[in-house]
Structures are given as C-alpha cells and as structure tokens.
Write an enzyme that holds these catalytic residues in place. Sequence first.
Site, PDB file in Angstrom:
ATOM      1  N   SER A   1       3.049   0.429   0.849  1.00  0.00           N
ATOM      2  CA  SER A   1       4.288   0.926   1.471  1.00  0.00           C
ATOM      3  C   SER A   1       5.128   1.757   0.508  1.00  0.00           C
ATOM      4  CB  SER A   1       5.101  -0.236   2.030  1.00  0.00           C
ATOM      5  OG  SER A   1       4.422  -0.775   3.143  1.00  0.00           O
ATOM      6  N   ASP A   2       4.965   1.537  -0.779  1.00  0.00           N
ATOM      7  CA  ASP A   2       5.628   2.429  -1.739  1.00  0.00           C
ATOM      8  C   ASP A   2       5.154   3.858  -1.542  1.00  0.00           C
ATOM      9  OD1 ASP A   2       7.087   0.461  -2.924  1.00  0.00           O
ATOM     10  OD2 ASP A   2       6.074   0.531  -4.868  1.00  0.00           O
ATOM     11  N   ILE A   3       3.874   4.002  -1.244  1.00  0.00           N
ATOM     12  CA  ILE A   3       3.320   5.339  -1.082  1.00  0.00           C
ATOM     13  C   ILE A   3       3.835   5.966   0.212  1.00  0.00           C
ATOM     14  CG2 ILE A   3       1.195   6.695  -1.071  1.00  0.00           C
ATOM     15  CD1 ILE A   3       1.551   4.907  -3.583  1.00  0.00           C
TER      16      ILE A   3
END
Lengths: 410, 438
Positions: free
Chosen positions: B164-166
């Site tokens: 989810s960081d990406i």
Amino acid sequence: MSDTSNPSEESSQALGGLRVLEIGQQIAGPYCAKLLADLGADVLKLERPGVGDGARRAGPFPGKRPDPEASGLFLFLNTNKRSLTLDLSVPAGRDVFLRLVREADALVENNRPGKLEAWGLAPAALWEANPDLVITHISSFGQDGPYRDYQATELIFYALSGMQYITGRHDREPLMHGLGQAQYLAGVNAASATLAALFRAWPTGAGAVVDISIAEMLTRVIFSIANQYAYGGTVQRREPNNGAGLPNSSPVACSDGYVLPSHAGISTHWDTFPEFMGLPELKRPEFEPPTERILRAHEVAAIVEPAFAARSKRDWFHQAQEWRFPFAVVQDAQEILACPQLAERQFFVEMEHPSAERYKLPGPLFRLSESRQPGWRPAPRLGQHAEAVLCGELGLSQEQLHHLRRAGVV
Amino acid sequence: MAADAQLPLAGVRILEPGQAWALPFAITPLAALGAQVIKIEAPIRPEARADGGSSFHELNRNKLGLGLDLRTETGLRIFRELVAISDVVAENFPPRVMHNFGLDYPALKAIKPDIIYLSSTAYGSTGEWRNYTAYGPNIEAAVGLMHVTGYADGPPSRSGVAYSDIVAAYSGTLAILAALAYRRRTGKGQWIDLSQYEAGVAQMGAMLLGYQFTGENQGRWGNHHPVMAPHQAYPCRGNDRWITIACRDEGDWQALRRAMGDPDWARDPLYQTADGRKACEEELDRRMGDWTAGHAAEELQERLQAAGVPAGVAQNGKDVLLNPHLRARGFITHLQLPEPWGRRPHFRAAWPLSGVDPGPDRPAPELGQDNHVVLRELLGYTPADIAALEEQKVVGNRPQATRPGGGVRPTGAAVGQLLALARIIEYDPDPSQTLGLR
C-alpha cells in the site's frame, strides 16, 4: 450529478480543458483515462461498434443478470467519460478518428503492441494530424523487448514481477493478490506519465510516445526485494506463517475476524508491548533480543494468540492506535462500505444509472483543495455520445452520421 | 545537469520532508524527469541508508540532501525561505506534526500563494482516524486486499512487501502532476489531502460493486480464477521453482494439450470445456503439477509462450534483476555508488517517454550532503553564515541517531538463521559478480 458539465465547471477542475481519446478495454487503459476524466479531462472513449469494451461483459451484474450497460467493472472504470463507437479498421472510421486526433491532447490505448500500426495509426500518422499529441501505450510487457508479444493475465504479471514469489507460505505455492492490482497500478502510472509528457509537449509542441508495461509497474513494487539481493546477496522467500503472524506482520485472529498488528510492538516497541497487550508473561529475558523473538516466534505466538482471540478486531485496532501501535483491521467489501472514517470524509460517490440500481463508487484518489472535484457522471452507454461528438463537434450532418451508422462504422 | 533543461519537469522545485517509502517514492519519478528535489532530513532522525536499508538509493536517487532541524526557530525560518522559492512541498507525517511546526498549508500559502502542498497520511487529514498511523502492510488489510488474498482454505494473507505504500506513492505522483497542470493553467496552487487508505480503496471498485450488486462478499481463491482453469502456479524442477499457467479459453487449452504432448488424461471429455475443467480443478492441478515437476520453469515459460499460452516463471528478486526482457527494455538501470558498494542495479526511476533522456541516475544524497549548495546558491547564505548554522546544529550532516534497519549484508550466522527460517532461499556473497557488474 450533472449530465453535461458546463465550461466554467470544467475549467475549474484540475485537468479542465484537457482532451483525451481512449481506445481502451478491460482495466489498465480505461482506469488511466478514468483518472484523467475524474480530474476534469474531457475523455472520449472509442468502442467497437456493437461490441464495446469487454469490461461491459465482465460483471459483476445487479442480481447476476448479464447486461452490457450494468457491468460493475465497466461502471467503475468509465465514470465521467463519453462514448463513441467507431470501427477503426475501415478507412471511414480511421478518417473520423484522425479528425478527433486534431483536437486532442493525448491518446490512451491498451491494445496489443502493433495494433494501432495495423489500423494505420502509427505515431507518424497521428502526428501528421496533430504534432503535439501524446500517445500513451499500455501493454502487458511494453512495446519492445523479447516478451513484447507474450500472452498474459494478471496471474502471469504476478509471477514475472516477483510479487508472487514473496506472497504466501514458504511450504506452499506462491500467491497472487486477489484482484487486478497490476492493471490498476499500470493505469495510475500511465496517467502520470501522460501528464509528464504533456508538460514537455505544452511548451515545445513536441509530441511523445509513452510506453507503459503493466508487468514493470508491478515489478517496481518489489524494489526492496531486488535491492536486498543487489546489495546483500540474499534472495527473499515467502514469509513462514509463524503462528500469530508475529513478527511477520501477518493477520492475527480476533473474536470476530482479523487484525494486522504490523511489526510495531514485537520488533520495534517491545518495551511497551507486553503492557499494551496485558501480557506481563512476555517479559522474559529470552525474548529480549529481537532475533530471539523471531526464532521463538511460536512461543511468542502461543502467548499472544489467546489474548487477540478474546477481543474484537476493532477493539484491538482502536486501542493500539491510542498506544501509537499501527495496527489495522482486515476488512471486507461490506465493512469498507460501512466504514465510519470513509463516511465522515464523504468518500463514496452515489450514482444512478438508467440500467442499474443505485450504487456507491469509490471517490477520488486524493482531495484537491482548490480545483473542483468532478460532477461524477456515470459511465456512458455504448455509443451514447455519437451524435454530440460527430455532429456537434466535428460538424457532420445528420445524413453523414446516418450513412456512417448504416455502414457500421459508427 | 545541462540535460535537465530538456526534461519535462525542469524548473520545478520540490521540498520533500518525507520519510520511509510512501512519500519519497512518489517523488522518485519526478526527480528523474528534471524536478529539483530537496530532501529534508532531521539529523536527529535521518533515514536508514544503504548499510541499514538498501532501498534508500532506490527511493532517493537524483535528490539533493539537506539536514535541517525543524525544532529550532532558525530551522523553521530556513524552511520558510525555501518554501518561498519552491513549487511543491510534499510530506507524510501524521497531520499534527506539520501543524505543530507552524508549517501547515495555510501557513505556507501565506508565504507562497501558489504553493502545491501534498499531505500523504494513512487515513486522511480529517476524520476521527486522522492521527492513526500505518505501515505499508496495514493499509493492505484495511482496503480489503488481504481479505481476498490467500489460500482458499486459509486465513487472509498479505503480500511480501509494503504494497500500500506503493499505491500511495503512485497516487501521490499523479496528484502532484495534476496540481502542477492546474497551476500552469490558472496560476493557483493547492493542498492535496492524500489518504493512503482511500487511494487503496479507489482501486477496489469492482469488489465493492460486486457486494452491492450481489450481496456476496468476495472470498479467497488462492491463484484460482472464477472462470479460467487451469490457473495456478505449478512446481518445477529445482528448489522452490514455479511456473504459472493461465488458460483463458478453449484455444489456450488445445495449445496447452499439444505443448504437453497430448497426454491421455487431457483427452477426457470432462476437460474439454472451461466449466468441466473448473469442476475438477483439484484433479486438474494435480495432473498439471505432475507434468511441470519434470521441467525447468524457464523452459516451460518459453515453450508455452511460443504456443500462445499465458505462462510465466514465479521469479524471485535475483531472477528479476537478471531477466533478459527487463534488461533489454532498459528497465534495469545502474547507480555508481561510492565504495564499498560500487555499481549496483536498480529499477528505472521514471517511465519511458520518447525524446526524453534523463541520463544516468545520481546516487541518493548522504545526510546534509547538499547543505552548502542549497543554502548558498538558493538562499544566498555566506560560508560564515553556514558555519554558524552548523555550529548551532540547525543544519547538519552528521546523523545524531540511526534508524533501526539491520544491515543488508548478513553475517555468516544470520545467513544460517535466515535459511533455516525459510526467510531466504539463497545467499550469494558476491551478487555484483553474478549480476555481471565487475
């Protein structure tokens, strides 16, 4: 919800005034164009006469009854666009298309590499009509290289990108994510790359070709895994499922579902973790060194699992956040639709489509404080805007339109 | 940096008081495409670098490094002076942090009316959860992805990275570019409120409509597909080698049969329709696995693709770096780093755009590496001023703390543990040689 956006509303949106043509189907191309449309670009979607985007047949459908105007995938991916059916494989269709190209800033497409060339729409032909057009290709593996013509589905992207190898249990087969994530990632990147190319086209008048590979956009996700090998020589595997998922940041069972503790606590906040959990028995000298906690994960799990199981996942989530432990709740579709945080931020957009029931769609990727959010028009019916575009904008007569329709071009 | 003038974002200056992945990675492609990015780090809390976390160079190449302590009045003044000459400020602290520094959007807008300000937070800058925090895997849980990922007979699963960081990073890149486009047309800046949670849910529309239209919550299918079969990862010769095969239609099935040498079992009428194959998928998977187990994964990929059947090796991190297609495409690039690292491979920082050549990447900055360049050339400070600022520890280039991260070069004992825990499949003491970098 406004049926036609008026010019002042358009120009007050982030990408107001931007004209985009889309020859897209399924997810990656349409998602790219949807993001631009949701930001205010005027997106004209070109679909094959009588057939349309394959996503129209993909569902999910209301009551599971197939209906090309009510496919959930299509309704989600085509908000704020207009639709024109056009047969690009015949000269009359190609001529109409090149007239549209003259007025466009960008073309977004996700056909097989070489398909546009086969239609006589290679960059040279498009730039003859409009020298500063940005042409955004999205394809499985890119427009060149040994895999250019490889066949793929989402599963194949997950395998080749390296994402699958690190997902799942080490003693079982590697796993893919549950939904078409690779194609969405490609869509977002294609939208960004299109804008980046436009920043060059606007001042210089130089068009550009953007070459987005779906597989590469998913491969970028595993940069840390590749870096670990490149710098440290280790090749990471799928994480073993050590009981309570700790310290491997796997979901842990609570009384009513799962919570994701993340690695906070067990690895980085060990000093306060036992107190937070209400488990003083965790304060054992043999658990002090972080590597020992990894090696003794089963022992740790045996202590923490019953505590997690005794309370609800939302209890754990909120209490952990008060302690600044970044726990999260594993949610399903129903829970997301009912999420109080999303409701408070009015995230969902309610829509009504003539052929479908009322439904909620995800709102924008991000909130912009000054430029306006879109009026959120529902996805177009197949060929809904043919007359408005061809007669209203290109100046064709009703008779010419009738002729094109009879010939099956529109 | 003569080439920069040709790049799409030449002339754009971005201040990045960002940390970890979600925000710095949003800026990575913008830095590669010509934006001047000043990464601001606190000497008391610098980012983990190559010897603690190898991804620092992936995320922060082509950026300038400024070590600045915002807990001092002078530090805040310098930050505001930089805002006055910048186009974008991008940060990913919980909302209270920049507000408490007096550096929230209204404050910076007063200094630079057309500033673009990106706030990337876990759950959004407003709402009851606004100060809740998350690491990458958390948001993957919240957005529903874990619920639909996993073995059909097992619990929800996460992917092996901070996925989810990406997603947040990719969304942040688009947000900044959209805001720059708006400013170009109208002269107005704005505040971007990016919720990593919402950016993730935004990709889940089909699942959410599925529930609304049918009343059913999608569950976990492993690698299986609701219609296609076979659709699975199958074991191959070697240690933890797998080939994925997806059979989209009858044409694929016929081609697959031929590629397998048309074994007797595959002629069973039951297997000649997608419904039939789906109905006995377990048996089908077993028979497919029996066939694949005798072959090398790479060989099957080539053979099946030549027959037009979707197939791909489940590549590991090393395979990806050695992959001939990615190499031919220029997706694998290289950074020339100071010793002991030398030349190391990375993924392309931005997208292939015709006519745009960003040139070789510059390594990520050391803490405060460009203090003098930024303060002297951009703000007009004299060497004496800068020396005084260093003396007062307002600017710095010596880390006053290190982030936990663990070295990327494991010791011999750690390698044994990692192998025993099945965390790694292989340890290569000299990846540079294997990768052909020496």
